[in-house]
Enzyme design. Structure first.
Site, mmCIF file in Angstrom:
data_model
loop_
_atom_site.group_PDB
_atom_site.id
_atom_site.type_symbol
_atom_site.label_atom_id
_atom_site.label_comp_id
_atom_site.label_asym_id
_atom_site.label_seq_id
_atom_site.Cartn_x
_atom_site.Cartn_y
_atom_site.Cartn_z
ATOM 1 N N ASP A 109 0.843 -1.182 0.000
ATOM 2 C CA ASP A 109 0.000 0.000 0.000
ATOM 3 C C ASP A 109 0.895 1.255 0.000
ATOM 4 O O ASP A 109 1.742 1.390 -0.881
ATOM 5 C CB ASP A 109 -0.952 -0.072 1.204
ATOM 6 C CG ASP A 109 -1.966 1.039 1.282
ATOM 7 O OD1 ASP A 109 -2.885 1.075 0.448
ATOM 8 O OD2 ASP A 109 -1.840 1.890 2.187
ATOM 9 N N HIS A 147 -10.777 8.764 -1.243
ATOM 10 C CA HIS A 147 -10.060 9.210 -0.045
ATOM 11 C C HIS A 147 -8.745 9.903 -0.388
ATOM 12 O O HIS A 147 -8.279 10.743 0.378
ATOM 13 C CB HIS A 147 -9.813 8.028 0.898
ATOM 14 C CG HIS A 147 -8.957 6.943 0.333
ATOM 15 N ND1 HIS A 147 -9.425 6.006 -0.566
ATOM 16 C CD2 HIS A 147 -7.647 6.651 0.531
ATOM 17 C CE1 HIS A 147 -8.458 5.178 -0.885
ATOM 18 N NE2 HIS A 147 -7.362 5.551 -0.252
ATOM 19 N N TRP A 148 -8.114 9.570 -1.521
ATOM 20 C CA TRP A 148 -6.883 10.264 -1.919
ATOM 21 C C TRP A 148 -7.118 11.768 -1.965
ATOM 22 O O TRP A 148 -6.305 12.553 -1.491
ATOM 23 C CB TRP A 148 -6.428 9.772 -3.296
ATOM 24 C CG TRP A 148 -5.597 8.537 -3.271
ATOM 25 C CD1 TRP A 148 -5.613 7.542 -2.338
ATOM 26 C CD2 TRP A 148 -4.614 8.151 -4.253
ATOM 27 N NE1 TRP A 148 -4.722 6.563 -2.672
ATOM 28 C CE2 TRP A 148 -4.103 6.906 -3.842
ATOM 29 C CE3 TRP A 148 -4.172 8.726 -5.422
ATOM 30 C CZ2 TRP A 148 -3.119 6.233 -4.574
ATOM 31 C CZ3 TRP A 148 -3.192 8.059 -6.161
ATOM 32 C CH2 TRP A 148 -2.672 6.834 -5.744
ATOM 33 N N HIS A 151 -7.513 -6.567 0.890
ATOM 34 C CA HIS A 151 -6.408 -5.624 0.738
ATOM 35 C C HIS A 151 -5.272 -5.849 1.739
ATOM 36 O O HIS A 151 -4.094 -5.795 1.369
ATOM 37 C CB HIS A 151 -6.941 -4.195 0.867
ATOM 38 C CG HIS A 151 -5.889 -3.137 0.764
ATOM 39 N ND1 HIS A 151 -5.138 -2.923 -0.381
ATOM 40 C CD2 HIS A 151 -5.444 -2.234 1.676
ATOM 41 C CE1 HIS A 151 -4.296 -1.927 -0.180
ATOM 42 N NE2 HIS A 151 -4.462 -1.495 1.053
#
Length: 289
Positions: A105, A150-151, A271
């Site tokens: 990530d 969310h970025w 994830h």
């Protein structure tokens, strides 16, 4: 957690890093993502040590209990170049001239930046659930913006996300549902809770994203324009129950301009693969490293 590992605080330049390390043999650094700390590797690191590696697991700057330096207008202190320099300094302090680096990530950005900036130090590179920042941003479309919204939220500074997250961090980060103690393990979960409940850590984690949309992208663009590539052996792994294939098709194709010999495959996991599928992840890492 981390039987026979040592827990230290090692100051590298301006930043003290919390780091857990153990084992013997070729050195490998494991870099966590957002919103985790180094304890995300609790089921992976001991297995890699048992397989014959020295394993080093730091909290990235801004995360967990590592240092959180003051930021600037460009968010330079939270750039991946700054974090890569932390990593090299940490391995100097621990006595490792060369090492492999594995990043998941947000940690994947630090991992490939370390390989690009310090090719003489990085023996092998593994990136998990990530592509180069500039590649992700240049491919942004409505689907990406909807799924990775969310970025953009984290990157705002006029109306900072810190106020929203810190109002109820447990709810924001699903601390008692998908990220509950059954999923993370009780000790890892406790470390995760301490991190997300600390407003300074929330700010540090968001500074990572703010740097990602600006200075990190520019650094990638400069490398690409100069024809710089990652020359060490490289592998990408991705979680098949995440959205890497949905967004990018074959993620390896995104990486090939950066490291033409890259190999890789998917792992049946959500994830957070280090917590969801540690045995399969360790098998893939040990064979490649």
């Amino acid at each position: 957690m981390f039987d026979n590992f040592q827990l230290d605080r090692i100051t590298v330049g301006e930043v003290p890093l919390r780091v857990r390390h153990g084992g013997s043999g070729p050195a490998v650094v494991l870099l966590h993502g957002h919103p985790r700390t180094h304890t995300t590797w609790y089921a992976v690191a001991p297995r890699l040590a048992a397989a014959g590696f020295t394993v080093v697991c730091p909290d990235l700057r801004g995360y967990g209990q590592s240092g959180k330096p003051p930021t600037d207008a460009d968010h330079t202190p939270y750039s991946k170049r700054a974090m890569a320099n932390d990593l090299v300094g940490l391995m100097d302090a621990l006595g490792h001239a060369t090492f492999s680096v594995v990043g998941h990530d947000r940690g994947s950005y630090v991992a490939y930046r370390t390989a690009l900036d310090h090719p003489e130090r990085v023996a092998k590179l593994v990136v998990i659930d990530g592509v180069p920042a500039v590649e992700a941003l240049e491919r942004t479309d409505a689907k990406f913006a909807a799924q990775w919204w969310h970025w953009w939220f984290f990157a705002q500074s006029e109306k900072p996300a810190e106020r929203v997250i810190c109002a109820d961090p447990d709810a924001w980060y699903n601390a008692w549902t998908s990220n509950g103690p059954d999923a993370l393990g009780p000790e890892n979960h406790a470390d995760f809770l301490a991190a997300i409940r600390d407003p300074a850590t929330v700010h540090g984690m968001l500074e990572d994203y703010r740097a990602g949309l600006g200075i990190d992208r520019r650094t990638d663009e400069q490398d690409r324009a100069a024809g710089r590539q990652i020359r060490c052996p490289a592998m990408m792994l991705w979680s098949t129950r995440d959205d890497m294939e949905e967004i990018y098709g074959d993620p390896l194709e995104v990486w090939k301009p950066w490291c033409p010999q890259i190999v890789g495959h998917g792992i049946d996991s959500t994830h957070h693969v280090a917590e969801n599928a540690p045995a399969e992840l360790v098998k893939s890492l040990a064979e490649f490293l």
